[in-house]
Design a protein around this motif. Structure first.
Motif, PDB file in Angstrom:
ATOM      1  N   LEU A 100       0.816  -1.222   0.000  1.00  0.00           N
ATOM      2  CA  LEU A 100       0.000   0.000   0.000  1.00  0.00           C
ATOM      3  C   LEU A 100       0.847   1.268   0.000  1.00  0.00           C
ATOM      4  CD1 LEU A 100      -2.705  -1.051   2.616  1.00  0.00           C
ATOM      5  CD2 LEU A 100      -2.869  -1.133   0.115  1.00  0.00           C
ATOM      6  N   LYS A 101       2.135   1.125   0.337  1.00  0.00           N
ATOM      7  CA  LYS A 101       3.081   2.249   0.353  1.00  0.00           C
ATOM      8  C   LYS A 101       2.606   3.406   1.239  1.00  0.00           C
ATOM      9  CE  LYS A 101       4.901   1.357  -4.238  1.00  0.00           C
ATOM     10  NZ  LYS A 101       5.474   0.302  -4.456  1.00  0.00           N
ATOM     11  N   LYS A 102       2.063   3.072   2.407  1.00  0.00           N
ATOM     12  CA  LYS A 102       1.601   4.098   3.340  1.00  0.00           C
ATOM     13  C   LYS A 102       2.335   4.010   4.677  1.00  0.00           C
ATOM     14  CE  LYS A 102      -2.859   4.799   1.242  1.00  0.00           C
ATOM     15  NZ  LYS A 102      -4.300   4.923   1.460  1.00  0.00           N
ATOM     16  N   ASN A 103       3.397   3.208   4.704  1.00  0.00           N
ATOM     17  CA  ASN A 103       4.239   3.074   5.897  1.00  0.00           C
ATOM     18  C   ASN A 103       3.470   2.657   7.152  1.00  0.00           C
ATOM     19  OD1 ASN A 103       6.623   3.793   4.502  1.00  0.00           O
ATOM     20  ND2 ASN A 103       6.029   5.938   4.642  1.00  0.00           N
ATOM     21  N   HIS A 104       2.629   1.642   7.004  1.00  0.00           N
ATOM     22  CA  HIS A 104       1.911   1.115   8.161  1.00  0.00           C
ATOM     23  C   HIS A 104       2.901   0.479   9.126  1.00  0.00           C
ATOM     24  CE1 HIS A 104      -1.577   1.277   5.411  1.00  0.00           C
ATOM     25  NE2 HIS A 104      -2.261   1.452   6.516  1.00  0.00           N
ATOM     26  N   ARG A 105       2.671   0.694  10.386  1.00  0.00           N
ATOM     27  CA  ARG A 105       3.456   0.102  11.466  1.00  0.00           C
ATOM     28  C   ARG A 105       2.504  -0.705  12.339  1.00  0.00           C
ATOM     29  NH1 ARG A 105       8.401   2.150  12.592  1.00  0.00           N
ATOM     30  NH2 ARG A 105       9.143   3.774  11.205  1.00  0.00           N
ATOM     31  N   TYR A 106       3.065  -1.427  13.305  1.00  0.00           N
ATOM     32  CA  TYR A 106       2.194  -2.182  14.204  1.00  0.00           C
ATOM     33  C   TYR A 106       2.797  -2.307  15.590  1.00  0.00           C
ATOM     34  CZ  TYR A 106       5.254  -6.257  13.740  1.00  0.00           C
ATOM     35  OH  TYR A 106       6.336  -7.110  13.777  1.00  0.00           O
ATOM     36  N   LEU A 107       1.908  -2.525  16.545  1.00  0.00           N
ATOM     37  CA  LEU A 107       2.270  -2.893  17.913  1.00  0.00           C
ATOM     38  C   LEU A 107       1.538  -4.174  18.218  1.00  0.00           C
ATOM     39  CD1 LEU A 107       1.932   0.297  20.144  1.00  0.00           C
ATOM     40  CD2 LEU A 107       4.012  -0.825  19.415  1.00  0.00           C
ATOM     41  N   VAL A 108       2.148  -5.051  18.982  1.00  0.00           N
ATOM     42  CA  VAL A 108       1.480  -6.284  19.390  1.00  0.00           C
ATOM     43  C   VAL A 108       0.955  -6.105  20.805  1.00  0.00           C
ATOM     44  CG1 VAL A 108       1.787  -8.746  19.848  1.00  0.00           C
ATOM     45  CG2 VAL A 108       2.930  -7.697  17.888  1.00  0.00           C
ATOM     46  N   SER A 109      -0.305  -6.505  20.976  1.00  0.00           N
ATOM     47  CA  SER A 109      -0.949  -6.484  22.288  1.00  0.00           C
ATOM     48  C   SER A 109      -1.672  -7.810  22.450  1.00  0.00           C
ATOM     49  CB  SER A 109      -1.932  -5.322  22.382  1.00  0.00           C
ATOM     50  OG  SER A 109      -2.573  -5.324  23.633  1.00  0.00           O
ATOM     51  N   GLY A 110      -1.075  -8.718  23.205  1.00  0.00           N
ATOM     52  CA  GLY A 110      -1.660 -10.056  23.332  1.00  0.00           C
ATOM     53  C   GLY A 110      -1.664 -10.750  21.984  1.00  0.00           C
ATOM     54  N   ASN A 111      -2.850 -11.180  21.540  1.00  0.00           N
ATOM     55  CA  ASN A 111      -2.987 -11.847  20.246  1.00  0.00           C
ATOM     56  C   ASN A 111      -3.342 -10.879  19.119  1.00  0.00           C
ATOM     57  OD1 ASN A 111      -2.510 -14.505  21.160  1.00  0.00           O
ATOM     58  ND2 ASN A 111      -4.593 -14.632  21.935  1.00  0.00           N
ATOM     59  N   TYR A 112      -3.194  -9.592  19.359  1.00  0.00           N
ATOM     60  CA  TYR A 112      -3.651  -8.599  18.392  1.00  0.00           C
ATOM     61  C   TYR A 112      -2.546  -7.638  17.970  1.00  0.00           C
ATOM     62  CZ  TYR A 112      -7.997 -10.544  19.808  1.00  0.00           C
ATOM     63  OH  TYR A 112      -8.988 -11.458  20.061  1.00  0.00           O
ATOM     64  N   LYS A 113      -2.631  -7.228  16.705  1.00  0.00           N
ATOM     65  CA  LYS A 113      -1.747  -6.195  16.179  1.00  0.00           C
ATOM     66  C   LYS A 113      -2.563  -4.929  16.029  1.00  0.00           C
ATOM     67  CE  LYS A 113       1.688  -8.464  13.256  1.00  0.00           C
ATOM     68  NZ  LYS A 113       2.195  -8.574  11.879  1.00  0.00           N
ATOM     69  N   LEU A 114      -2.045  -3.842  16.541  1.00  0.00           N
ATOM     70  CA  LEU A 114      -2.617  -2.531  16.287  1.00  0.00           C
ATOM     71  C   LEU A 114      -1.882  -1.988  15.075  1.00  0.00           C
ATOM     72  CD1 LEU A 114      -3.126  -2.969  19.418  1.00  0.00           C
ATOM     73  CD2 LEU A 114      -3.322  -0.506  19.478  1.00  0.00           C
ATOM     74  N   ILE A 115      -2.584  -1.902  13.971  1.00  0.00           N
ATOM     75  CA  ILE A 115      -1.990  -1.411  12.729  1.00  0.00           C
ATOM     76  C   ILE A 115      -2.199   0.100  12.689  1.00  0.00           C
ATOM     77  CG2 ILE A 115      -2.003  -1.577  10.214  1.00  0.00           C
ATOM     78  CD1 ILE A 115      -1.333  -4.250  11.598  1.00  0.00           C
ATOM     79  N   TYR A 116      -1.116   0.839  12.498  1.00  0.00           N
ATOM     80  CA  TYR A 116      -1.224   2.301  12.519  1.00  0.00           C
ATOM     81  C   TYR A 116      -0.258   2.920  11.530  1.00  0.00           C
ATOM     82  CZ  TYR A 116       3.108   2.598  15.252  1.00  0.00           C
ATOM     83  OH  TYR A 116       4.415   2.521  15.664  1.00  0.00           O
ATOM     84  N   ARG A 117      -0.468   4.205  11.298  1.00  0.00           N
ATOM     85  CA  ARG A 117       0.477   4.986  10.496  1.00  0.00           C
ATOM     86  C   ARG A 117       0.500   6.404  11.018  1.00  0.00           C
ATOM     87  NH1 ARG A 117      -2.046   6.678   5.125  1.00  0.00           N
ATOM     88  NH2 ARG A 117      -4.233   6.592   5.613  1.00  0.00           N
ATOM     89  N   LEU A 118       1.531   7.110  10.648  1.00  0.00           N
ATOM     90  CA  LEU A 118       1.722   8.482  11.111  1.00  0.00           C
ATOM     91  C   LEU A 118       1.352   9.448   9.994  1.00  0.00           C
ATOM     92  CD1 LEU A 118       5.201   7.918  12.753  1.00  0.00           C
ATOM     93  CD2 LEU A 118       2.952   7.798  13.834  1.00  0.00           C
ATOM     94  N   ILE A 119       0.486  10.388  10.332  1.00  0.00           N
ATOM     95  CA  ILE A 119       0.096  11.429   9.381  1.00  0.00           C
ATOM     96  C   ILE A 119       0.171  12.749  10.129  1.00  0.00           C
ATOM     97  CG2 ILE A 119      -1.726  12.348   7.910  1.00  0.00           C
ATOM     98  CD1 ILE A 119      -2.783   9.497   7.609  1.00  0.00           C
ATOM     99  N   ASP A 120       1.045  13.625   9.642  1.00  0.00           N
ATOM    100  CA  ASP A 120       1.282  14.914  10.296  1.00  0.00           C
ATOM    101  C   ASP A 120       1.634  14.675  11.761  1.00  0.00           C
ATOM    102  OD1 ASP A 120       0.752  16.263   7.891  1.00  0.00           O
ATOM    103  OD2 ASP A 120      -1.397  16.268   8.311  1.00  0.00           O
ATOM    104  N   ASN A 121       0.862  15.209  12.672  1.00  0.00           N
ATOM    105  CA  ASN A 121       1.149  15.064  14.097  1.00  0.00           C
ATOM    106  C   ASN A 121       0.166  14.097  14.759  1.00  0.00           C
ATOM    107  OD1 ASN A 121       2.919  15.730  16.139  1.00  0.00           O
ATOM    108  ND2 ASN A 121       1.627  17.394  16.906  1.00  0.00           N
TER     109      ASN A 121
END
Length: 105
Positions: free
Chosen positions: A59-80
């Motif tokens: 997708l070329k949107k620089n998605h990142r993730y954090l793991v919390s238990g059995n789940y990934k929080l998928i996120y990206r940074l936009i501005d602030n």
């Protein structure tokens, strides 16, 4: 940094809560939801703390993730802002992250 949850991510978090409310009990459901929400708070001060999500590089949107238990929080940074796009169950096939029905933003 401000943390913003997309409607899609909120819906997935609610689905997780509803699942555990039914399959286990509300106490377990609340514990899992609290754990996920608590994990997301670290992004306020450390937005780059999660690695790049390789399953979404197409997708070329620089998605990142954090793991919390059995789940990934998928996120990206936009501005602030840290935009949480998805809460993904890591027990699923990672290719499902790119499924059109999931609508990963």
């Amino acid at each position: 940094m401000k943390i913003v949850w997309t409607d899609f991510a909120i819906r997935n978090l609610k689905d997780i809560f509803d699942y555990y409310s039914t399959k286990a009990n509300k106490k377990v459901a609340h514990k899992i939801r609290r754990q996920i929400l608590k994990s997301s708070k670290q992004l306020k001060n450390n937005p780059n703390s999660g690695p790049i999500e390789s399953s979404l590089t197409i997708l070329k949107k620089n998605h990142r993730y954090l793991v919390s238990g059995n789940y990934k929080l998928i996120y990206r940074l936009i501005d602030n802002q840290v935009i949480i796009n998805d809460v993904f169950d890591t027990r699923q096939n990672p290719s499902k992250m790119n499924d059109e029905k999931r609508k990963a933003e």
